[in-house]
Design an enzyme around this catalytic site. Sequence first.
Site, PDB file in Angstrom:
ATOM      1  N   GLU A 153       0.193   2.066   2.225  1.00 21.50           N
ATOM      2  CA  GLU A 153       1.487   1.364   2.221  1.00 21.50           C
ATOM      3  C   GLU A 153       2.276   1.532   3.519  1.00 21.50           C
ATOM      4  O   GLU A 153       3.451   1.921   3.517  1.00 21.50           O
ATOM      5  CB  GLU A 153       2.304   1.834   1.008  1.00 21.50           C
ATOM      6  CG  GLU A 153       1.566   1.611  -0.313  1.00 21.50           C
ATOM      7  CD  GLU A 153       2.282   2.136  -1.543  1.00 21.50           C
ATOM      8  OE1 GLU A 153       1.685   2.052  -2.638  1.00 21.50           O
ATOM      9  OE2 GLU A 153       3.420   2.621  -1.422  1.00 21.50           O
ATOM     10  N   ASN A 194      -4.981   1.035   2.447  1.00 22.90           N
ATOM     11  CA  ASN A 194      -4.634   0.610   1.085  1.00 22.90           C
ATOM     12  C   ASN A 194      -3.171   0.162   1.015  1.00 22.90           C
ATOM     13  O   ASN A 194      -2.303   0.811   1.597  1.00 22.90           O
ATOM     14  CB  ASN A 194      -4.854   1.800   0.131  1.00 22.90           C
ATOM     15  CG  ASN A 194      -4.775   1.436  -1.338  1.00 22.90           C
ATOM     16  OD1 ASN A 194      -5.454   0.516  -1.792  1.00 22.90           O
ATOM     17  ND2 ASN A 194      -3.939   2.148  -2.085  1.00 22.90           N
ATOM     18  N   HIS A 230      -1.194  -4.768  -8.186  1.00 16.86           N
ATOM     19  CA  HIS A 230      -0.164  -4.584  -9.208  1.00 16.86           C
ATOM     20  C   HIS A 230       0.511  -5.940  -9.435  1.00 16.86           C
ATOM     21  O   HIS A 230       1.327  -6.369  -8.620  1.00 16.86           O
ATOM     22  CB  HIS A 230       0.883  -3.558  -8.761  1.00 16.86           C
ATOM     23  CG  HIS A 230       0.343  -2.170  -8.618  1.00 16.86           C
ATOM     24  ND1 HIS A 230      -0.063  -1.426  -9.708  1.00 16.86           N
ATOM     25  CD2 HIS A 230       0.145  -1.402  -7.519  1.00 16.86           C
ATOM     26  CE1 HIS A 230      -0.476  -0.240  -9.281  1.00 16.86           C
ATOM     27  NE2 HIS A 230      -0.366  -0.203  -7.960  1.00 16.86           N
ATOM     28  N   GLU A 259      -5.861  -0.684  -7.609  1.00 15.04           N
ATOM     29  CA  GLU A 259      -4.830  -0.203  -8.539  1.00 15.04           C
ATOM     30  C   GLU A 259      -4.372  -1.331  -9.474  1.00 15.04           C
ATOM     31  O   GLU A 259      -3.195  -1.535  -9.709  1.00 15.04           O
ATOM     32  CB  GLU A 259      -3.615   0.325  -7.752  1.00 15.04           C
ATOM     33  CG  GLU A 259      -3.941   1.412  -6.732  1.00 15.04           C
ATOM     34  CD  GLU A 259      -2.714   1.999  -6.052  1.00 15.04           C
ATOM     35  OE1 GLU A 259      -2.892   2.638  -5.004  1.00 15.04           O
ATOM     36  OE2 GLU A 259      -1.584   1.826  -6.576  1.00 15.04           O
ATOM     37  N   ASP A 261      -3.216  -3.646 -12.319  1.00 17.01           N
ATOM     38  CA  ASP A 261      -2.565  -3.733 -13.619  1.00 17.01           C
ATOM     39  C   ASP A 261      -1.756  -5.017 -13.639  1.00 17.01           C
ATOM     40  O   ASP A 261      -1.469  -5.601 -12.599  1.00 17.01           O
ATOM     41  CB  ASP A 261      -1.745  -2.497 -13.989  1.00 17.01           C
ATOM     42  CG  ASP A 261      -0.757  -2.051 -12.914  1.00 17.01           C
ATOM     43  OD1 ASP A 261      -0.419  -0.847 -12.908  1.00 17.01           O
ATOM     44  OD2 ASP A 261      -0.318  -2.895 -12.105  1.00 17.01           O
TER      45      ASP A 261
HETATM   46  O1  G3I Z   1       4.813  16.446 -11.739  1.00 11.94           O
HETATM   47  C1  G3I Z   1       6.145  16.215 -12.148  1.00 11.94           C
HETATM   48  C2  G3I Z   1       6.445  17.065 -13.379  1.00 11.94           C
HETATM   49  O2  G3I Z   1       6.418  18.444 -12.979  1.00 11.94           O
HETATM   50  C3  G3I Z   1       7.808  16.703 -13.890  1.00 11.94           C
HETATM   51  O3  G3I Z   1       8.061  17.439 -15.099  1.00 11.94           O
HETATM   52  C4  G3I Z   1       7.817  15.180 -14.208  1.00 11.94           C
HETATM   53  C5  G3I Z   1       9.176  14.759 -14.756  1.00 11.94           C
HETATM   54  O4  G3I Z   1       9.949  14.150 -13.826  1.00 11.94           O
HETATM   55  O5  G3I Z   1       7.563  14.444 -12.997  1.00 11.94           O
HETATM   56  C6  G3I Z   1       6.253  14.735 -12.527  1.00 11.94           C
HETATM   57  O6  G3I Z   1       6.072  14.028 -11.357  1.00 11.94           O
HETATM   58  C7  G3I Z   1       5.820  12.621 -11.580  1.00 11.94           C
HETATM   59  C8  G3I Z   1       4.435  12.289 -11.004  1.00 11.94           C
HETATM   60  O7  G3I Z   1       4.211  10.852 -11.080  1.00 11.94           O
HETATM   61  C9  G3I Z   1       3.329  12.984 -11.756  1.00 11.94           C
HETATM   62  O8  G3I Z   1       3.302  12.547 -13.078  1.00 11.94           O
HETATM   63  C10 G3I Z   1       6.872  11.862 -10.796  1.00 11.94           C
HETATM   64  O9  G3I Z   1       8.155  12.059 -11.416  1.00 11.94           O
HETATM   65  C11 G3I Z   1       6.551  10.358 -10.817  1.00 11.94           C
HETATM   66  O10 G3I Z   1       7.435   9.679  -9.932  1.00 11.94           O
HETATM   67  C12 G3I Z   1       5.120  10.138 -10.301  1.00 11.94           C
HETATM   68  O11 G3I Z   1       4.878   8.759 -10.426  1.00 11.94           O
HETATM   69  C13 G3I Z   1       3.692   8.340  -9.752  1.00 11.94           C
HETATM   70  C14 G3I Z   1       4.108   7.374  -8.618  1.00 11.94           C
HETATM   71  O12 G3I Z   1       2.903   6.872  -7.981  1.00 11.94           O
HETATM   72  C15 G3I Z   1       4.964   8.044  -7.581  1.00 11.94           C
HETATM   73  O13 G3I Z   1       5.214   7.173  -6.562  1.00 11.94           O
HETATM   74  C16 G3I Z   1       2.835   7.565 -10.759  1.00 11.94           C
HETATM   75  O14 G3I Z   1       2.355   8.460 -11.762  1.00 11.94           O
HETATM   76  C17 G3I Z   1       1.643   6.903 -10.062  1.00 11.94           C
HETATM   77  O15 G3I Z   1       0.976   6.041 -10.967  1.00 11.94           O
HETATM   78  C18 G3I Z   1       2.148   6.080  -8.865  1.00 11.94           C
HETATM   79  O16 G3I Z   1       1.032   5.557  -8.180  1.00 11.94           O
HETATM   80  C19 G3I Z   1       1.277   4.735  -7.034  1.00 11.94           C
HETATM   81  C20 G3I Z   1       0.104   4.907  -6.105  1.00 11.94           C
HETATM   82  O17 G3I Z   1      -0.064   6.251  -5.761  1.00 11.94           O
HETATM   83  C21 G3I Z   1       0.297   4.066  -4.864  1.00 11.94           C
HETATM   84  N1  G3I Z   1       0.569   2.678  -5.191  1.00 11.94           N
HETATM   85  C22 G3I Z   1       1.592   2.406  -6.188  1.00 11.94           C
HETATM   86  C23 G3I Z   1       1.348   3.250  -7.419  1.00 11.94           C
HETATM   87  C24 G3I Z   1       2.416   2.967  -8.456  1.00 11.94           C
HETATM   88  O18 G3I Z   1       3.692   3.374  -7.977  1.00 11.94           O
END
Ligand code: G3I
Length: 342
Positions: A153, A194, A230, A259, A261
């Site tokens: 990105e 990517n 996406h 990715e 969906d």
């Molecule tokens: O690990 C913490 C945990 O300790 C805490 O209790 C919890 C509650 O807030 O948060 C957890 O962290 C979360 C993390 O995912 C792991 O689950 C973050 O808040 C959350 O923001 C994070 O979201 C991820 C997101 O990227 C962040 O930008 C999504 O799961 C993931 O699917 C998403 O993936 C991205 C790709 O990497 C790149 N392209 C877009 C895609 C969707 O945004």
Amino acid sequence: MLRTLLAVLVAVPTMLVVVPAATANDHGLRDVAKRPLVGTAVDMSALANDPTYKAAIAREFNTVTPENVMKWETVEPQQGLTDFSQGDALVRFARANHQVVRGHTLVWHSQLPAWLTSGTFTNRELEAILRRHIFEEAGHFRGRIYAWDVVNEAFNEDGTLRDTIWLRALGPDYIAKAFIWAHKADPHAKLYYNDYNLESIGPKSDAALALVRQLKARHVPIDGVGFQGHLGIQYPYPDTFGDNLERFAAAGFDVAITEADVRMVLPVTPEKLATQATYFGDMMRSCAAVRRCVTFTLWGFTDKYSWVPGFFAGEGAATPLDEAFHPKPAYFALRDALARAG
Ligand code: G3I
């Protein structure tokens, strides 16, 4: 033997697709066609705690991507203290299930550790920190990763470079340096750029094509481009997606849908599910039609574990299996598109 037989059976004209409905629970998308490899993002805590989720990943997919656990904030929570244990666990699971791993992601502006984003480093120090991170992570997984999303990105929608900690510290050449370091750290891994909203032919995908062509012309090691995929049914389907994949392939690059969906504004209706199925089917057909489209990865395959509801209020149901792991029309659309790819 049975698996090969069923794979062959599925390759015969549509009416046989009815057969798979009954076997949706013991044979998966991975069995339908040799290419593209079919995969999913994996939520490691769900993998550890949800046996239905774990069994479904083993059944359906021949490639997996860590949804979060190979990201910098997870692998180096404190400066100099690395922890690749969750990534190692995914690699072990994949090996046990004859799956290849797509590593995600070495260089990104998001999910960076707090010590890095709140630290005060000189540009030279940031370059050394980035270089060490790539050598440490790609080096740790050397020989065990099929492909890395090296840089993720880096572009704005208008095709200009995104203003990030890396662009500010190293200038535009941070991208080339990242690929050169990643290749040195793991000469076996395929290296990808990517991004999202790359699906259509337009300013962003034009800029990405110009970048990767320039890198190749400079003999920077880069193998492919990842189109995240996406989508949302409330937006038009990117009709130029197929031609776009083809032009990147014609320029000498592997392409991948990394990715995928297809989200919707809730509530779910049969009409919305039918449109979703068409979007997924079209994406898979576009990939299957391009010989260098090597992998098709879902960003989550069941609505039980999907990033969408947390990021898009009032939206969801973005994956091919519902919260109870029952196949939705989208699942059969993917299967049918794969069966025709053969
Ligand atoms: O690990 C913490 C945990 O300790 C805490 O209790 C919890 C509650 O807030 O948060 C957890 O962290 C979360 C993390 O995912 C792991 O689950 C973050 O808040 C959350 O923001 C994070 O979201 C991820 C997101 O990227 C962040 O930008 C999504 O799961 C993931 O699917 C998403 O993936 C991205 C790709 O990497 C790149 N392209 C877009 C895609 C969707 O945004």
